[in-house]
Design an enzyme around this catalytic site. Sequence first.
Site, PDB file in Angstrom:
ATOM      1  CB  SER A  83      -0.952   0.007   1.203  1.00 14.93           C
ATOM      2  OG  SER A  83      -0.255   0.291   2.376  1.00 14.93           O
ATOM      3  CE  LYS A  92      -2.786   2.117   4.437  1.00 14.50           C
ATOM      4  NZ  LYS A  92      -1.944   0.985   4.884  1.00 14.50           N
TER       5      LYS A  92
END
Lengths: 208, 208
Positions: B132, B170
């Site tokens: 990701s 993230k």
Amino acid sequence: MCGIDKNMHNSQYLTPQQEKVLNFIRQRIGERLPPTIREIGEALGFKSTGTVRDYLKVLIQKGWVKKMDNKSRGIELTERSAFGKIPIIGTIMAGKPNLAYEEIQGYVDADDLFLGRLGFNDVFALRVKGDSMVGAGILEGDIAVIKKRPDAANNDIVAALLDSNEVTLKRLSSRSGKFHLEAANPDYPPIFEEFKVIGKLITVIRKY
Amino acid sequence: MCGIDKNMHNSQYLTPQQEKVLNFIRQRIGERLPPTIREIGEALGFKSTGTVRDYLKVLIQKGWVKKMDNKSRGIELTERSAFGKIPIIGTIMAGKPNLAYEEIQGYVDADDLFLGRLGFNDVFALRVKGDSMVGAGILEGDIAVIKKRPDAANNDIVAALLDSNEVTLKRLSSRSGKFHLEAANPDYPPIFEEFKVIGKLITVIRKY
DNA sequence: TGACAAGGCACACATTTGTGTGGTATAGAT
DNA sequence: ATCTATACCACACAAATGTGTGCCTTGTCA
């Protein structure tokens, strides 16, 4: 009797004083050398070597340090208190996260990461400039750690010396039967000119 | 006179014997502790402490080691011979290569990279799983070094603890006025659920 | 052929360092 | 009341370690 035994029950938890001693040891080992007993005493204001030795006994008993007998500066940290070692707490499943925090799986040894068992003359680093390797996750500013004259194989990322006397980081490829260099960015064409492999990429480090 | 002065002219270049001594010192410092004079002698087959001391004098004179007087195990490496330090030889202009090889610009200190001046309890590492964050050059298998409870700001990459008790890496974003998490991969949608920032990404390490 | 660097040795001595033994005082737990 | 842990000190002693002085052999270079 005497004050030899500082703490025989609370296995593992340290009193503030004990922690002070441990932290001093960690600091010194991190900086340069394990301290001597007298250096610890001096730094923390203990006037007797016996005091320090008693603290060491507790720390050993509780599993925070080890000692080599009859060796000067023979204090070692155990794994749990190791300085310069970064605990690997878990795995980040970046897509679908899935790991419990606070479970130490092991340790990354800062030095081992780069040098491993390599001779100290075989490794050097280059700072990456440009974006020709972004496809391989190598960005501008990254530090590329290179192992000299290795057994570079097809598909390895290598530092190569070009005829123009310039160094570049590219992927070694032999798709055409003969080796050539390929960028990991469609904007850059493969390099077919003469080159010499200087070394092979073994580690990439990026600081934020 | 006497054999005290082993080599006073060839500043810097070492004889094979001298190199053997230096390499032993490097090895020992790299492993654990600087050796004592007698340990050096024993390891290399010298029967006299004087012999070793003579070698040390030469190595000091030629600039390869330093010594703390009257300190046990007081041998230090100078920068040029430092173990655990990786020379930064130059910059790779990945797009248009442009740097002469063999010009040492400085050193990367393996430890400094991670710990810097941080306390040893403030840093830990996570191994990245998933893709990701590929857009930020963070790949599966990379080691993400995280600094705990830092001043994480908008746009920093952070390790965040989600409600599901899972940790994810993230980018912290506040485009919508309130903080949320964003992947660096269009395949993954932003995360708007509750989360707690555990720490901030300070280094990425990738081993090949 | 004589100076001098490299590569050694022996051994005495001083200092640093680790270890052992025996104390003191306070505070909490049984 | 006694035991134990924490938190200290003093000192003696031995072992580890660093330092100083002196000496030897071999080879090279002027």
